[in-house]
Motif scaffolding. Sequence first.
Motif, mmCIF file in Angstrom:
data_model
loop_
_atom_site.group_PDB
_atom_site.id
_atom_site.type_symbol
_atom_site.label_atom_id
_atom_site.label_comp_id
_atom_site.label_asym_id
_atom_site.label_seq_id
_atom_site.Cartn_x
_atom_site.Cartn_y
_atom_site.Cartn_z
ATOM 1 N N GLU A 199 0.981 -1.216 0.123
ATOM 2 C CA GLU A 199 0.042 -0.109 -0.114
ATOM 3 C C GLU A 199 0.818 1.165 -0.046
ATOM 4 O OE1 GLU A 199 -2.678 -0.007 3.132
ATOM 5 O OE2 GLU A 199 -4.180 -1.306 2.460
ATOM 6 N N ALA A 200 0.270 2.306 -0.524
ATOM 7 C CA ALA A 200 1.171 3.575 -0.661
ATOM 8 C C ALA A 200 0.259 4.659 -0.074
ATOM 9 C CB ALA A 200 1.375 3.940 -2.303
ATOM 10 N N GLN A 201 0.777 5.393 0.878
ATOM 11 C CA GLN A 201 0.068 6.618 1.434
ATOM 12 C C GLN A 201 0.397 7.715 0.642
ATOM 13 O OE1 GLN A 201 0.203 7.136 5.929
ATOM 14 N NE2 GLN A 201 0.270 9.182 5.579
ATOM 15 N N ILE A 202 -0.436 8.232 -0.009
ATOM 16 C CA ILE A 202 -0.478 9.309 -0.920
ATOM 17 C C ILE A 202 -1.558 10.715 -0.420
ATOM 18 C CG2 ILE A 202 -0.971 10.229 -3.359
ATOM 19 C CD1 ILE A 202 -0.266 7.579 -4.123
ATOM 20 N N GLN A 203 -0.934 11.799 -0.020
ATOM 21 C CA GLN A 203 -1.677 12.717 0.424
ATOM 22 C C GLN A 203 -2.571 12.407 1.677
ATOM 23 O OE1 GLN A 203 -3.187 14.625 -3.228
ATOM 24 N NE2 GLN A 203 -2.278 16.465 -2.673
ATOM 25 N N GLY A 204 -2.227 11.673 2.509
ATOM 26 C CA GLY A 204 -3.063 11.208 3.799
ATOM 27 C C GLY A 204 -3.900 9.916 3.433
ATOM 28 N N SER A 205 -3.891 9.426 2.267
ATOM 29 C CA SER A 205 -5.042 8.364 1.935
ATOM 30 C C SER A 205 -3.896 7.382 1.593
ATOM 31 C CB SER A 205 -5.667 8.639 0.854
ATOM 32 O OG SER A 205 -6.580 9.659 1.052
ATOM 33 N N ARG A 206 -4.364 6.093 2.365
ATOM 34 C CA ARG A 206 -3.613 4.698 2.045
ATOM 35 C C ARG A 206 -4.169 3.994 0.876
ATOM 36 N NH1 ARG A 206 -1.398 1.673 7.370
ATOM 37 N NH2 ARG A 206 -1.315 0.032 5.740
ATOM 38 N N LEU A 207 -3.652 3.890 -0.297
ATOM 39 C CA LEU A 207 -4.244 2.987 -1.396
ATOM 40 C C LEU A 207 -3.385 1.720 -1.765
ATOM 41 C CD1 LEU A 207 -4.403 6.341 -3.786
ATOM 42 C CD2 LEU A 207 -6.212 5.040 -2.192
ATOM 43 N N PRO A 208 -4.061 0.858 -2.006
ATOM 44 C CA PRO A 208 -3.312 -0.566 -2.421
ATOM 45 C C PRO A 208 -2.845 -0.508 -3.613
ATOM 46 C CG PRO A 208 -5.820 -0.917 -2.633
ATOM 47 C CD PRO A 208 -5.481 0.654 -2.064
ATOM 48 N N ILE A 209 -1.727 -1.239 -3.826
ATOM 49 C CA ILE A 209 -1.148 -1.273 -5.215
ATOM 50 C C ILE A 209 -1.321 -2.920 -5.783
ATOM 51 C CG2 ILE A 209 1.082 -0.805 -6.764
ATOM 52 C CD1 ILE A 209 2.293 0.854 -4.305
ATOM 53 N N HIS A 210 -2.312 -2.830 -6.651
ATOM 54 C CA HIS A 210 -2.570 -4.332 -7.123
ATOM 55 C C HIS A 210 -1.562 -4.809 -8.100
ATOM 56 C CE1 HIS A 210 -6.272 -4.060 -5.091
ATOM 57 N NE2 HIS A 210 -6.555 -2.940 -5.893
ATOM 58 N N ALA A 211 -1.677 -5.995 -8.641
ATOM 59 C CA ALA A 211 -0.773 -6.583 -9.441
ATOM 60 C C ALA A 211 -0.747 -6.024 -11.046
ATOM 61 C CB ALA A 211 -1.078 -8.064 -9.900
ATOM 62 N N ASN A 212 -1.945 -5.297 -11.249
ATOM 63 C CA ASN A 212 -1.789 -4.658 -12.592
ATOM 64 C C ASN A 212 -1.715 -3.198 -12.463
ATOM 65 O OD1 ASN A 212 -4.458 -4.077 -11.214
ATOM 66 N ND2 ASN A 212 -5.630 -4.202 -13.194
ATOM 67 N N GLN A 213 -1.271 -2.749 -11.537
ATOM 68 C CA GLN A 213 -0.814 -1.423 -11.370
ATOM 69 C C GLN A 213 0.711 -0.921 -10.731
ATOM 70 O OE1 GLN A 213 -3.680 -0.865 -7.892
ATOM 71 N NE2 GLN A 213 -5.007 0.346 -9.442
ATOM 72 N N VAL A 214 1.068 0.344 -11.149
ATOM 73 C CA VAL A 214 2.611 0.529 -10.865
ATOM 74 C C VAL A 214 2.305 2.033 -10.029
ATOM 75 C CG1 VAL A 214 4.543 1.568 -12.001
ATOM 76 C CG2 VAL A 214 3.495 -0.430 -12.934
ATOM 77 N N LEU A 215 3.185 2.176 -9.048
ATOM 78 C CA LEU A 215 3.352 3.490 -8.475
ATOM 79 C C LEU A 215 4.410 4.221 -9.071
ATOM 80 C CD1 LEU A 215 2.619 5.261 -5.882
ATOM 81 C CD2 LEU A 215 4.408 3.986 -4.598
ATOM 82 N N PHE A 216 4.051 5.320 -9.516
ATOM 83 C CA PHE A 216 4.935 6.193 -9.917
ATOM 84 C C PHE A 216 5.133 7.559 -9.154
ATOM 85 C CE2 PHE A 216 7.168 8.737 -13.106
ATOM 86 C CZ PHE A 216 6.836 10.150 -12.962
ATOM 87 N N CYS A 217 6.519 7.713 -8.809
ATOM 88 C CA CYS A 217 6.726 8.807 -8.080
ATOM 89 C C CYS A 217 7.728 9.828 -8.917
ATOM 90 C CB CYS A 217 7.668 8.439 -6.625
ATOM 91 S SG CYS A 217 6.810 7.200 -5.820
ATOM 92 N N PRO A 218 7.181 10.993 -8.912
ATOM 93 C CA PRO A 218 7.914 11.925 -9.838
ATOM 94 C C PRO A 218 9.001 12.611 -9.110
ATOM 95 C CG PRO A 218 6.033 12.955 -9.153
ATOM 96 C CD PRO A 218 5.954 11.606 -8.968
ATOM 97 N N ALA A 219 10.310 12.937 -9.802
ATOM 98 C CA ALA A 219 11.389 13.624 -8.852
ATOM 99 C C ALA A 219 11.122 14.607 -8.003
ATOM 100 C CB ALA A 219 12.480 13.806 -9.957
ATOM 101 N N GLY A 220 11.462 14.385 -6.655
ATOM 102 C CA GLY A 220 11.394 15.175 -5.531
ATOM 103 C C GLY A 220 10.181 15.016 -4.986
ATOM 104 N N SER A 221 9.364 13.879 -5.181
ATOM 105 C CA SER A 221 8.248 13.554 -4.339
ATOM 106 C C SER A 221 8.639 12.548 -3.351
ATOM 107 C CB SER A 221 7.104 13.107 -5.316
ATOM 108 O OG SER A 221 7.482 11.833 -5.816
ATOM 109 N N GLY A 222 7.542 12.253 -2.308
ATOM 110 C CA GLY A 222 7.919 11.353 -1.167
ATOM 111 C C GLY A 222 6.480 10.615 -0.901
ATOM 112 N N VAL A 223 6.725 9.342 -0.603
ATOM 113 C CA VAL A 223 5.515 8.420 -0.370
ATOM 114 C C VAL A 223 5.717 7.334 0.720
ATOM 115 C CG1 VAL A 223 6.248 6.890 -1.943
ATOM 116 C CG2 VAL A 223 3.860 6.950 -1.514
ATOM 117 N N PHE A 224 4.939 7.105 1.593
ATOM 118 C CA PHE A 224 5.237 6.226 2.681
ATOM 119 C C PHE A 224 4.663 4.825 1.971
ATOM 120 C CE2 PHE A 224 6.381 7.590 6.637
ATOM 121 C CZ PHE A 224 5.897 8.726 6.731
#
Length: 604
Positions: A119-144
């Motif tokens: 799961e990734a925490q983005i702007q206070g919300s925890r969202l699951p990352i499923h097998a058909n999904q990819v988490l993209f983090c642009p340069a300079g951004s942060g994520v839990f």
Amino acid sequence: MFLKKQTVHKQGQQYTYYRIVESYRDEQGKNKHRTVKYIGRLSDEEVVTITRQLKENAYPFVEGNRLSYQENKQQTHMLSSQVWVPLSLTIMTYLPAHLKEWMVAEHDTLIIVKEGQAEAQIQGSRLPIHANQVLFCPAGSGVFLYNVSSQPLQVLKLIFTSHDPSSSSWSTMHLPSIIATHSPLEIQRLCKEWLELTEYSKEMTVEKQIYSQLLFYQLLHLIWNDQSVATEASHLTLIEQAVHYVKTHYREEIRRDVIAAQLGITPEHFSRIFRKYKGCSFTEYVYRLRMNIAKKDLQYSSASISEIAKRNGYPDEHYFSRRFKRLFALSPKQYQSAKKQYAAWNYPFTAMLLHLNIVPQAGYLESWKWDIYHRKLDLSTMNILHTDLDQSIQLMNVLQPDLVFAYQDNAGKEMLEEYVPLQTIRIDDYDWKQQWIWLAEQVGKVEQAEQWLYDWNDQVEQARTYLASHIPSDQTVGIYKIVSEKIYVYGDQRSMGGPLIYQELGHQPPSIVQERIIDQHIICQHIESSELNEYAADHMIVIHYPIEGETAALIEPVIQSAAWSQLPAVQNKQVYMMDRNIFYGFDPCSFEAQLQLWLQQFPS
């Protein structure tokens, strides 16, 4: 929010670009900054204008997520001439105790789940990352990033950047975001191939460097897709037609231009959309499908390698052998004598393999059966499949078993057979004993399977003799499942112990069950409470089957009703509440447990 300037020095040049950031406090109460929007290069006048707009809370954050004409202009330039360069691809492992990690992306970063659940925490919300999904983090951004399962989490971390330091990010997204993909299995395959290329290559020749770049851009192409929904639906229909043609004509010569002409599109356009939705070229797809079918032929056919090659679309045996070895690292002849690895795509076949002392590479297995089998077999190499179909198919694609056993109506079968060889039967065409012998024939264990049946028949005869003194031949036995206050009556087909009670032990069903369920060859029939008396038996096997989220209390409206209390079996205390897990299956392990549990209801 405020405008923040960042200066980058590359190759003796200085570049300045801007981003909008906001202040916040982290979980320890410390003041931090996070990027809200990347803007890129700005003139002095634009800096003054945007600074003023931010102070007056008048900055235009809407309009299609594009901030200004300047950004539109920069984006157009990026798409037309930008070149992206991979920096690293690594496997990161997070143990179950490692609950979360704060990750800051110095460069554009893609996170792909390889194993486990994230799961990734983005702007206070925890969202699951499923097998058909990819988490993209642009340069300079942060994520839990969280590991949300009891198993280790493995992710692939792809970091890349632009050759032009004045450009800020690969995407117009400026906060971490989750991207849906069409080809998760192919993404995993490309990453694996890329890792092997860099890990095992002693020297990165020019050719390997070019191929590495090709793999990188294939990944970006698969992950980033902005086609409209209507176009996707149209393309998917075309791809389905092409796949159907290949599966029915794989023995013949298959030409891309012929299929494209049949679909009414150009060969080039066909190749583009095929790769987009299948994650590989059309030629590669046909090649893999033929080789998987050949793989099965080499295990069971008595035909020569030359004949197998021809009937799988390869007139030249030597060319077929070279292609086969390239994919499976063994020649066809070597493969025929090699030890085979099996897997199962359903619960019954998994249990049957284990009962034949074969530990599959992967399969579905109930926890109570695991407790039984792990006492006599080493199950450390077995991968347990779960309800997430995408993850299970992904795992099978990675494991590449020599053969996977499945029923023809199993969910996901059509997609699975594109990646691994399948051996299937129609579940309604075989009773449980025939399925047992069929599977034993596939794995060369017929003698062991027949011995088990011989021993099983002895157990059944002893049980019949014992039960005769408890259930006279003129008394009936019924099987009733209660689900969400609904009542289902079962016959002798497959589930809820029907084959054991009626076929093996020979108990008599109520006449209406015989006529309306067993003689009609159906599994069960739903009845109303008012019909209970009509379907009543002298002895009632009752199985409460709660759906997810229900409690045992939901059975009470049925068993506390007036209709229930008037049943002869209830009044004579001949109602037997059975374990739903044990009475669900129809494999040897299930039948042995069902018989033992049934005998326990009649102590001597």
